[in-house]
Scaffold this motif. Structure first.
Motif, PDB file in Angstrom:
ATOM      1  N   UNK A  47      43.331 -20.470 -43.293  1.00 23.58           N
ATOM      2  CA  UNK A  47      42.832 -20.167 -41.952  1.00 23.58           C
ATOM      3  C   UNK A  47      43.998 -19.987 -40.986  1.00 23.58           C
ATOM      4  N   UNK A  48      43.729 -19.247 -39.904  1.00 19.33           N
ATOM      5  CA  UNK A  48      44.731 -19.041 -38.851  1.00 19.33           C
ATOM      6  C   UNK A  48      44.109 -19.455 -37.527  1.00 19.33           C
ATOM      7  N   UNK A  49      44.816 -20.320 -36.815  1.00 19.64           N
ATOM      8  CA  UNK A  49      44.423 -20.692 -35.457  1.00 19.64           C
ATOM      9  C   UNK A  49      45.385 -19.956 -34.531  1.00 19.64           C
ATOM     10  N   UNK A  50      44.886 -18.881 -33.942  1.00 24.86           N
ATOM     11  CA  UNK A  50      45.708 -18.043 -33.065  1.00 24.86           C
ATOM     12  C   UNK A  50      45.630 -18.584 -31.650  1.00 24.86           C
ATOM     13  N   UNK A  51      46.798 -18.948 -31.106  1.00 23.41           N
ATOM     14  CA  UNK A  51      46.838 -19.599 -29.805  1.00 23.41           C
ATOM     15  C   UNK A  51      47.550 -18.701 -28.798  1.00 23.41           C
ATOM     16  N   UNK A  52      46.840 -18.336 -27.723  1.00 23.28           N
ATOM     17  CA  UNK A  52      47.452 -17.589 -26.623  1.00 23.28           C
ATOM     18  C   UNK A  52      48.179 -16.327 -27.048  1.00 23.28           C
TER      19      UNK A  52
END
Length: 58
Positions: A47-52
Motif C-alpha cells: 500500500x501507499x499512503x500519499x501525503x500532501x
C-alpha cells in the motif's frame, strides 16, 4: 503489510500503524519522490499512503 508513506507524518500515526503490525517505509527527504521513484518503491509495498505535495499524473 508493507506500507510506503511518501512524506513524514505525525509520530502518533506511525505508532498506530506499527502497533497493528504494519512495516513502514517513510520517505523523509525534503524533495518529493519523482514519478519513477514512486513507481519503483510502490512495487515493493502492499500500500501507499500519499501525503500532501503535488499530484502525479500517470
Amino acid at each position: 503489510m508493507k506500507i510506503l508513506i511518501t512524506k513524514r507524518i505525525p509520530q502518533k500515526g506511525i505508532q498506530l500503524l506499527e502497533e497493528v503490525g504494519h512495516t513502514l517505509t517513510i520517505h523523509s527527504e525534503t524533495t518529493a519522490l519523482t514519478k519513477a521513484e514512486l513507481i519503483k518503491l510502490a512495487k515493493q509495498h502492499h500500500a501507499v499512503l500519499s501525503v500532501g505535495g503535488k499530484s502525479i499524473r500517470f
